[in-house]
Structure formats: C-alpha cells, structure tokens
Scaffold this motif. Structure first.
Motif, PDB file in Angstrom:
ATOM      1  N   ASP A 149      -3.340   2.416  -3.849  1.00 49.31           N
ATOM      2  CA  ASP A 149      -4.507   3.066  -4.452  1.00 49.31           C
ATOM      3  C   ASP A 149      -5.412   3.585  -3.331  1.00 49.31           C
ATOM      4  O   ASP A 149      -5.421   3.012  -2.222  1.00 49.31           O
ATOM      5  N   ASP A 150      -6.174   4.610  -3.642  1.00 48.57           N
ATOM      6  CA  ASP A 150      -7.083   5.189  -2.643  1.00 48.57           C
ATOM      7  C   ASP A 150      -8.111   4.173  -2.133  1.00 48.57           C
ATOM      8  O   ASP A 150      -8.617   4.307  -1.022  1.00 48.57           O
ATOM      9  N   THR A 163     -17.042  -0.322  -0.483  1.00 47.80           N
ATOM     10  CA  THR A 163     -15.601   0.007  -0.433  1.00 47.80           C
ATOM     11  C   THR A 163     -14.778  -1.292  -0.408  1.00 47.80           C
ATOM     12  O   THR A 163     -13.730  -1.365  -1.054  1.00 47.80           O
ATOM     13  N   TYR A 178      -0.132   0.303  -0.088  1.00 53.20           N
ATOM     14  CA  TYR A 178      -0.989   1.504  -0.140  1.00 53.20           C
ATOM     15  C   TYR A 178      -0.891   2.073  -1.550  1.00 53.20           C
ATOM     16  O   TYR A 178      -0.396   3.167  -1.765  1.00 53.20           O
ATOM     17  N   TYR A 194      -7.204   2.708   1.263  1.00 53.10           N
ATOM     18  CA  TYR A 194      -7.530   3.569   2.415  1.00 53.10           C
ATOM     19  C   TYR A 194      -9.036   3.555   2.673  1.00 53.10           C
ATOM     20  O   TYR A 194      -9.483   3.438   3.815  1.00 53.10           O
ATOM     21  N   ALA A 195      -9.800   3.674   1.596  1.00 54.90           N
ATOM     22  CA  ALA A 195     -11.261   3.790   1.743  1.00 54.90           C
ATOM     23  C   ALA A 195     -11.873   2.553   2.388  1.00 54.90           C
ATOM     24  O   ALA A 195     -12.906   2.628   3.057  1.00 54.90           O
TER      25      ALA A 195
END
Ligand SMILES: Cc1cc2nc3c(=O)[nH]c(=O)nc-3n(C[C@H](O)[C@H](O)[C@H](O)COP(=O)(O)O)c2cc1C
Length: 201
Positions: free
Chosen positions: A153-154, A180, A151, A157-158
């Motif tokens: 980098d954003d 994404t 996890y 999650y995206a």
C-alpha cells in the motif's frame, strides 16, 4: 464471527504505545475484536526515575492499559507485537512475556496464527529491521504465519518504506509518531485482522 486480535507491546516513553493504539484501531476498522495490552514493566523504579519521560509514561499507562496475560495469547486468532529497539533487538520486557508462553507453545496453541510486528527506534538505521527479524525468529518456532507489510500500500512508502513492519524513527529526544507512521500502523492492523479472519474461518 469477528476475529480476535491481540495487540501486545512494550513502550518506555510512549512511541510504541501510540503505534500500538493505531494498530488496534486498524484491526477494529476491519471488524476484529481487539485487546490492546502492555507487557509488565520490569525495570527498577530508580531506572525509570532517571528518565522523566519514562516515569511519566509509566504513570499514565499503569492503570489505563491492562497487562497482557497468557490467556490473551490463547484467546487471540492473530497477534501484533510492538517493541522499541534495544541495541538492535526487542526490549527485554516483551521478550520476558514471550518467554512465559512455553506451555502454550508446547500445546500448539500459538501455531497457525497470523502475526505481525512494529517498532520504534531513535535512528532510522538504528536496528528497526533487525528488531522485527529477531521477533520473527520466535514466530517461526511457534509455527505462526508471519504477515509483513510488504509494499502492499502507498502508506508503506509514505512512512519510510519499511516492508518488515511499521517503524518509527523517533529521534533523540523522542518525538511521537507522525501521521504517516500512524496511518501505516492502522493499515498494518487492518491487514493483520484480514488474515486473522481468513485463517480463523
Ligand atoms: C537501552 C536502550 C537501547 C537502545 N538501543 C537503540 C538502538 O539500538 N537503536 C536505536 O535507534 N535506538 C535505540 N534506543 C532508543 C529507543 O529505541 C527509542 O527511543 C524508541 O523510540 C523508544 O520507544 P518508546 O518511546 O516506545 O519507549 C535505545 C534505548 C535504550 C533505552
């Protein structure tokens, strides 16, 4: 010297192919020299003809993307492997290529290199993680250095939050990876190139 990154994949209907291109772009954005290679198709013509999307993708990429060779494995400082899920496991076509690399393994030429994996399946819970974990079993034997997304980098999650590797739930019939997933694949390629640069140095 820029690190050498090999992005090698199998794709029947194009989802993994698109992810592979994005992984390659990400590695290039980090400054790596990249080879994008597909593995050879093993399915008989009749099987491909029964699925128009499969046959069309095969025609489109047959001459556009070079077929991976053992020399590409030897050349690279880091690897990204991409595959569709097949009953929760990697595609036989990719495994066949891996299984031809025994001599390189014996000579220690696959050891100490960073490696990462990405996947496309029909269902989100249709075996994405088991497919990547199955590939990772090979990489333990090689003595490679597995580079997961974590996890970190954003974009992870995206794109659905899979820390094992970029994973696209294509649905049925298949839809191409969305923005994404492609962003996550680019991030994964850049992350691999960073580790390849560090370890090759
Ligand atoms: C023989 C076969 C087995 C498959 N097994 C699975 C599976 O276990 N789970 C799943 O979600 N999708 C499964 N699929 C669907 C593919 O993984 C999915 O369509 C994938 O996105 C194809 O990627 P591609 O477009 O790069 O070929 C299977 C497809 C085939 C043809």
């Amino acid at each position: 010297m820029s690190a050498h990154v090999l992005v090698v994949y199998y794709s029947a209907t194009g989802s993994v192919h698109r992810l592979a291109r994005a992984v390659a772009e990400g590695a290039e954005s980090f400054g790596a020299e990249v080879r994008l290679r597909r593995v050879a198709e093993l399915a008989p013509e009749e099987a491909m003809a029964a699925n128009p999307n499969w046959a069309a993708h095969h025609r489109e990429t047959e001459s556009a993307v070079e077929v991976a060779e053992l020399a590409d494995l030897e050349w690279a400082d880091g690897y990204a492997f991409g595959t569709p899920t097949r009953y929760g496991a990697p595609a036989a076509q990719l495994k066949q290529f891996i299984d031809t690399a025994g001599s390189l393994w014996q000579e220690g030429k696959l050891a100490d290199k960073p490696v990462t994996a990405f996947v496309s399946s029909a269902e989100r819970h249709g075996g994405q993680e088991s497919t990547i974990l199955s590939l990772n079993n090979v990489f333990y034997h090689w003595g490679a250095v597995i580079v997961p997304l974590g996890y970190t980098d954003d974009v992870v999650y995206a794109s659905g939050g899979n820390p094992y590797g970029t994973s696209w739930p294509a649905g049925f019939p298949s839809t191409p990876p969305d923005d994404t997933a492609l962003a996550c694949a680019r991030f994964q390629g850049a992350r691999l190139a960073r580790f390849a640069t560090l370890l090759a140095g």
